[in-house]
Design an enzyme around this catalytic site. Structure first.
Site, PDB file in Angstrom:
ATOM      1  N   CYS A  87     -11.083   8.429  34.125  1.00 11.35           N
ATOM      2  CA  CYS A  87     -10.840   8.234  32.685  1.00 11.35           C
ATOM      3  C   CYS A  87      -9.368   7.998  32.361  1.00 11.35           C
ATOM      4  O   CYS A  87      -9.041   7.605  31.235  1.00 11.35           O
ATOM      5  CB  CYS A  87     -11.370   9.425  31.900  1.00 11.35           C
ATOM      6  SG  CYS A  87     -13.143   9.635  32.119  1.00 11.35           S
ATOM      7  N   HIS A 107      -7.943   9.632  25.078  1.00  7.99           N
ATOM      8  CA  HIS A 107      -9.205   9.342  25.761  1.00  7.99           C
ATOM      9  C   HIS A 107     -10.350   9.950  24.951  1.00  7.99           C
ATOM     10  O   HIS A 107     -10.325  11.133  24.606  1.00  7.99           O
ATOM     11  CB  HIS A 107      -9.167   9.926  27.177  1.00  7.99           C
ATOM     12  CG  HIS A 107     -10.491   9.935  27.848  1.00  7.99           C
ATOM     13  ND1 HIS A 107     -11.322   8.832  27.862  1.00  7.99           N
ATOM     14  CD2 HIS A 107     -11.154  10.916  28.526  1.00  7.99           C
ATOM     15  CE1 HIS A 107     -12.426   9.136  28.526  1.00  7.99           C
ATOM     16  NE2 HIS A 107     -12.351  10.389  28.930  1.00  7.99           N
ATOM     17  N   ASN A 126     -18.260   8.847  25.581  1.00  6.42           N
ATOM     18  CA  ASN A 126     -17.180   8.778  26.575  1.00  6.42           C
ATOM     19  C   ASN A 126     -17.423   7.558  27.461  1.00  6.42           C
ATOM     20  O   ASN A 126     -18.351   7.546  28.272  1.00  6.42           O
ATOM     21  CB  ASN A 126     -17.189  10.066  27.404  1.00  6.42           C
ATOM     22  CG  ASN A 126     -16.086  10.110  28.444  1.00  6.42           C
ATOM     23  OD1 ASN A 126     -15.487   9.091  28.767  1.00  6.42           O
ATOM     24  ND2 ASN A 126     -15.843  11.290  28.987  1.00  6.42           N
TER      25      ASN A 126
END
Ligand code: UT7
Length: 353
Positions: free
Chosen positions: A123, A265, A295
C-alpha cells in the site's frame, strides 16, 4: 530515510513535477448490503469501524494491467501530452508472478519500447513510486514518467474471510511527472520512506513465493490466500504514518498548519482522521474517498488525488501531504504543492455488466 528531492542532491538538479492525474475502477460494485448477505456483519459495524460503504471489484478474467491501462490513459489525457520515456507500475497483484506487469501496461498504452518496471511496496507502493520517479528524473535518466498504482486485491482474498472482504476493493490511479524546477507547482518537494521487515507477517500471502512454492497439480493450500492482522496493522499504520508525515513536513520546511490537503492511504477512515488530528493538521483537511472504493492498496492515493482534483477539492497552490503504510512493512510520505492541470476527470468506471 528523509530526503529533500528539490534541492540539488541529484546530479541534474531537475525536480519531478506532477502534471497529470487519472483513475479507473472496475464496474461491479460490492456494497455493505452485499456483504451482510454473505457474512455475520452489519452496515453499521463496517461504516463505524472503517468508513467504507462500497468497493469496486473485478470480474474473473479482468487483471491488474486492464485497470492500469485505463488509469494510465486517463492520466496522459489529463497531462495533455501522451509522451513518456518511463513507466513505473506500483502493484502487489501483478497479472502473473513472472514477468512484471509494467511492460504489458506499456504495450497496452502504445508507449513503444519505453523502460517499464514494477514497484512492490504494497500500500506504500505509490509513494515509493513517486520517489523512484524523482530519482530517475534527477539522475537525468527520464524526462517524463507515467507512474501507475494498480491493484486487484480481491483476487487474493480468502472468500470466507470477513475481515478482509469488508475492507478491500480493486482499482488503479496514475500520475504523469515531468522534469522541471523545484520551485514550481507540482514539484515533489520532500520525501520520507521506511520499512520494517520484522512486521512482514502482518500483511501477507505466505505461500506461492520461493520460501513456500506452490507445486504444480497439488491443491492450492489455504496459506496461498491473503491474511492481515487488522488490529496490529491499524496500530502500526497510525504510528508510522504520523511519524513519517512529520519527517516529510520537516524536510519540506512546512508546519502542520501549512497543509491544505492531507491525502493518506485510504485504508480506513478512522486511521485517516486519527493521523490528521495527531499531526495537528485536522480531520477536516483529510481527503477521503474510502467510503466509495474501500482499500485499493497501491491505487488508493492516486485514485484519491484524481477524485479530489476533479471535484475541485484539490486546488492549484494547495500544499498537499501524502502518506501511506503497507505490507512489508513499508511506509512513506511526500510533500508537494498542487499544480494547475490541463484537465482533470473523476475516476472512470467500466460500465456494470
Ligand atoms: O492497507 C494496508 C494497511 N491496512 C490497514 O491499515 C488496515 C488496518 N486495520 C483496520 O482497518 C481494522 O483493524 C479492521 C477494519 C480490519 C478491523 O477493525 P477493528 O476495529 O480493528 O476490529 P478488530 O479486528 O479489533 O475486531 C473487533 C471486533 C471483534 O469482535 P470481538 O472479539 O470484540 O467480539 C471482531 O470479531 O469486531 C469483530 N469484527 C467484525 N464484526 C463485524 C471484525 N470484523 C468484523 C466485521 N463485521 N467485518
Amino acid at each position: 530515510m528523509k530526503a529533500n528531492a528539490g534541492n540539488g542532491a541529484a546530479s541534474t538538479g531537475a525536480a519531478a513535477v506532477l502534471c497529470g492525474v487519472g483513475g479507473h475502477v472496475p464496474g461491479p460494485v460490492l456494497t455493505n448490503a452485499d456483504l451482510t448477505a454473505r457474512f455475520d456483519t452489519s452496515d453499521e459495524w463496517i461504516v463505524t469501524r472503517t468508513g467504507i460503504r462500497a468497493r469496486h471489484v473485478v470480474e474473473p478474467g479482468t487483471a491488474t494491467s486492464d485497470l492500469a491501462v485505463r488509469a494510465g490513459a486517463a492520466a496522459l489525457a489529463s497531462a495533455g501530452d501522451a509522451s513518456v520515456d518511463l513507466l513505473l507500475l506500483a502493484t502487489t497483484t501483478p497479472d502473473r508472478p513472472c514477468p512484471g506487469t509494467a511492460p504489458t501496461v506499456a504495450r497496452g498504452l502504445g508507449l513503444g519500447g519505453v523502460p517499464a518496471l514494477d514497484v512492490n511496496a504494497v500500500c506504500s507502493g505509490f509513494v515509493y513510486g513517486l520517489a523512484a520517479a524523482a530519482g530517475f528524473v534527477a539522475a537525468g535518466l527520464a524526462r517524463r514518467v507515467l507512474l501507475i498504482g494498480a491493484d486487484t486485491f480481491t483476487t487474493l482474498l480468502d472468500p470466507g474471510d470477513r475481515d478482509t472482504a469488508t475492507v478491500f476493493g480493486d482499482g488503479a490511479g496514475a500520475v504523469v511527472l515531468r522534469a522541471g524546477r523545484a520551485g514550481e507547482p507540482g514539484a515533489l518537494l520532500a520525501f520520507d520512506l521506511g520499512s520494517d521487515g520484522g512486521l512482514a507477517d502482518l500483511i501477507t500471502v505466505p505461500a506461492g513465493g520461493s520460501r513456500a512454492p506452490l507445486t504444480a497439480g497439488a491443491p492450492v493450500p489455504d496459506d496461498a490466500r491473503f491474511t492481515m492482522s487488522g488490529r496490529a496493522v491499524y496500530r502500526h499504520a497510525v504510528q508510522r504514518m504520523t511519524e513519517s508525515s512529520r519527517a516529510a513536513l520537516d524536510a519540506a520546511g512546512w508546519k502542520p498548519g501549512d497543509v491544505d490537503r492531507f491525502v493518506g492511504h485510504q485504508a480506513n477512515l478512522r486511521i485517516l482522521t486519527t493521523v490528521a488530528d495527531e499531526l495537528g493538521i485536522g480531520a477536516d483537511r483529510a481527503y477521503a474517498n474510502v467510503d466509495r472504493v474501500g482499500n485499493t492498496a497501491a491505487a488508493s492515493i492516486p485514485l484519491a488525488l484524481a477524485d479530489a482534483a476533479a471535484a475541485g477539492t484539490l486546488r492549484p497552490g494547495d500544499r498537499v501531504l501524502l502518506t501511506a503504510f503497507g505490507g512489508g512493512a513499508t511506509w512513506g510520505s511526500c510533500a508537494l504543492v498542487w499544480p494547475e492541470l490541463p484537465h482533470a476527470e473523476p475516476m472512470t468506471a467500466c460500465p456494470a455488466p
